[in-house]
Scaffold this motif. Structure first.
Motif, PDB file in Angstrom:
ATOM      1  N   CYS A   1       4.914   9.346  -2.400  1.00 42.22           N
ATOM      2  CA  CYS A   1       4.490   8.410  -1.375  1.00 42.22           C
ATOM      3  C   CYS A   1       4.961   8.950  -0.033  1.00 42.22           C
ATOM      4  O   CYS A   1       6.070   9.459   0.081  1.00 42.22           O
TER       5      CYS A   1
ATOM      6  N   HIS B   1       9.965   5.030   0.628  1.00 43.99           N
ATOM      7  CA  HIS B   1       9.505   4.901  -0.756  1.00 43.99           C
ATOM      8  C   HIS B   1       9.728   6.217  -1.505  1.00 43.99           C
ATOM      9  O   HIS B   1      10.202   6.235  -2.631  1.00 43.99           O
TER      10      HIS B   1
ATOM     11  N   SER C   1       0.854  -1.191   0.000  1.00 41.12           N
ATOM     12  CA  SER C   1       0.000   0.000   0.000  1.00 41.12           C
ATOM     13  C   SER C   1       0.886   1.236   0.000  1.00 41.12           C
ATOM     14  O   SER C   1       1.976   1.223   0.578  1.00 41.12           O
ATOM     15  N   HIS C   2       0.405   2.313  -0.634  1.00 45.53           N
ATOM     16  CA  HIS C   2       1.174   3.558  -0.681  1.00 45.53           C
ATOM     17  C   HIS C   2       0.278   4.759  -0.387  1.00 45.53           C
ATOM     18  O   HIS C   2      -0.700   4.983  -1.104  1.00 45.53           O
ATOM     19  N   PRO C   3       0.618   5.557   0.635  1.00 51.38           N
ATOM     20  CA  PRO C   3      -0.123   6.787   0.885  1.00 51.38           C
ATOM     21  C   PRO C   3       0.411   7.890  -0.022  1.00 51.38           C
ATOM     22  O   PRO C   3       1.448   8.488   0.243  1.00 51.38           O
TER      23      PRO C   3
ATOM     24  N   MET D   1       9.749   7.051  -5.461  1.00 50.57           N
ATOM     25  CA  MET D   1       8.329   7.378  -5.564  1.00 50.57           C
ATOM     26  C   MET D   1       8.042   8.838  -5.206  1.00 50.57           C
ATOM     27  O   MET D   1       7.270   9.133  -4.307  1.00 50.57           O
TER      28      MET D   1
ATOM     29  N   ILE E   1       5.341   7.112   2.660  1.00 54.05           N
ATOM     30  CA  ILE E   1       6.255   6.196   3.350  1.00 54.05           C
ATOM     31  C   ILE E   1       7.614   6.721   2.907  1.00 54.05           C
ATOM     32  O   ILE E   1       7.982   6.626   1.721  1.00 54.05           O
TER      33      ILE E   1
HETATM   34 CU    CU Z   1       4.922   3.885  -0.893  1.00 52.00          CU
END
Ligand code: CU
Ligand code: C2O
Length: 462
Positions: free
Chosen positions: A445, A450, A393-395, A455, A447
């Protein structure tokens, strides 16, 4: 000639649009009366007892000691803060979720220079939206945020319904060893998966803190996930309704069952305290296998006998609605990558690239010399067609503008307005927004590992 007071200055900017388009930043603060005294936010390296059983060195914060202060602003009223850099590396402040002018966005090189040790930077803006937001650096973020520099912002709206108590909670982890000292903030093999988790979990820099609220009363509980990695699945032990997500009122409030929120996201609850004195309301994280209590609220006094149903709805924020008939679609494909561009990175490079947006592993916070992902026209409607080809999952967070969730392959979604969307593995989602804020806006993202390993990208609004 009319004297320019704060009141008619605000009126003037309202006429020119929320951002004072055509008026410019100088126009919005061209009068000493309008810009308030800046609040001083000094970054510091401190020692703090976070684990509860010993001092941790090299903790970073805003202020002299303890957690960064909760910043209070008022919707539609000018706010000013002076960043004073007291740590031994460059920093900036990003105001996560606030739709403010690009020059105030706090991204080194993209929107402002580094603020070096001993340097200062004056931030001044008028938050157009009420809700729960947060602030953090945008430089060497895995360390600066990981070591403490994440604070919560509350933007008040005088029209909000009345609660008996408000509790603001900064949720985050710390990566420390048994001796309470920081350990390496990431492991590359975890960065290539869901990220490297902390070892000590806190709410307001305390392990499982306890607060008091009137029995039978209504609590406005503001939770901000400011962690660099952790996704929470919030569950209430007691009576609570979701009233806002990511700083925006939900279209219709609903009971909190289990709600997943990624790094960068915020949740606002209306909590109805138990009637009997001494009883507890608790918030738990049921994400992994072992549920964890994050905080507790104890009922005190005789019951106020209040009702969540009596609370008026929150006023929606003035976020523009897209024109679906003319909206242009922007594909945004999230994937893993094996291509190595890590050498180009600056501003806290981790030295690896694992992730890509539209097949490009972006070099870091600073896009130069990479061109923007897309060039958008001011005032035009866009739909981001985002697809997650990874098993994680990616916020995904967009700076400067809020979007509305239009549809998702995961199932029916209410039209949430947000700045961060937690996309699930294999999900496709449509996020609609009006490009109503000029400048270069990061899209990444949250995270942080990431973000720092491919990202991160940006869009340009001209
Ligand atoms: Cu991510
Ligand atoms: Cu919380 Cu680029 O931001």
């Amino acid at each position: 000639m009319a004297i320019l007071t704060r009141r008619n200055l605000l009126k003037a900017s309202a006429v020119a649009g929320v951002y004072g388009v055509g008026l410019g930043l100088a126009g919005r603060f061209n009068n000493a009366e309008a810009a308030p005294e800046p609040q001083i936010l000094k970054t510091n390296k401190i020692q703090a007892n976070i684990s509860g059983d010993g001092i941790t060195k090299d903790v970073l914060t805003y202020g002299k000691d303890g957690a960064p202060p909760v910043l209070r602003m008022k919707k539609g009223e000018p706010f000013a803060a002076r960043l004073v850099n007291g740590i031994d590396e460059p920093t900036t402040i990003h105001w996560h979720g606030l739709r403010i002018p690009n020059t105030m966005d706090g991204v080194p090189f993209l929107t402002q220079p580094y603020i070096y040790t001993g340097g200062t930077f004056d931030y001044a803006f008028t938050p157009p939206d009420a809700g729960t937001f947060w602030y953090h650096p945008h430089c060497n973020t895995l360390i600066q945020m990981g070591h403490g520099m994440t604070g919560v912002i509350v933007v008040d709206n005088p029209k909000d319904p009345e609660f008996d108590t408000e509790i603001v909670v900064n949720l985050r982890d710390w990566r420390m060893g048994g001796d309470n000292q920081f350990i390496a903030q990431f492991k590359p093999r975890d960065s290539a998966k869901s990220g490297t988790y902390g070892t000590v979990r806190t709410a307001n820099w305390q392990i499982e803190p306890q607060y008091d609220a009137p029995s039978g009363g209504l609590v406005r509980l503001r939770l901000a996930n400011t962690d660099v990695t952790r996704i929470f699945s919030f569950k209430a032990d007691g009576d609570a309704a979701v009233i806002a997500i990511d700083g925006n009122p939900v279209p219709k409030r609903f009971p909190l069952d289990v709600l997943q929120l990624g790094p960068g996201q915020r949740l606002e609850l209306a909590v109805r305290m138990p009637d009997s004195e001494g009883a507890f309301f608790a918030i738990n994280d049921v994400h992994g296998t072992v549920p964890k209590t994050l905080l507790k609220i104890r009922a005190v006094g005789t019951s106020l006998k209040r009702n969540i149903g009596d609370l008026a709805a929150l006023e929606p924020n003035p976020v523009k609605v897209i024109d679906a008939s003319t909206a242009e679609h922007l594909p945004l494909i999230l994937s893993a990558t094996a291509e190595d561009t890590a050498d180009n990175s600056i501003c806290g490079s981790l030295g690896y690239s694992f992730w890509a947006i539209n097949k490009v592993p972006w070099p870091g916070d600073t896009p130069d010399p990479t061109a923007p992902l897309a060039e958008l026209k001011l005032g035009k409607s866009y739909v981001i067609d985002m697809e997650n080809l990874t098993p994680h999952s990616h916020p995904i967070h967009l700076h400067g503008m809020s979007f509305t969730v239009l549809s998702s392959t995961v199932g029916p979604v209410p039209p949430f307005v947000s700045d961060t969307y937690l996309i699930q593995p294999n999900e496709k989602v449509q996020l609609g927004f009006v490009a109503d804020n000029i400048g270069d806006w990061l899209l990444h993202c949250h995270i942080i590992e990431h973000q720092k390993t491919g990202m991160t990208s940006y869009v340009r609004v001209v």
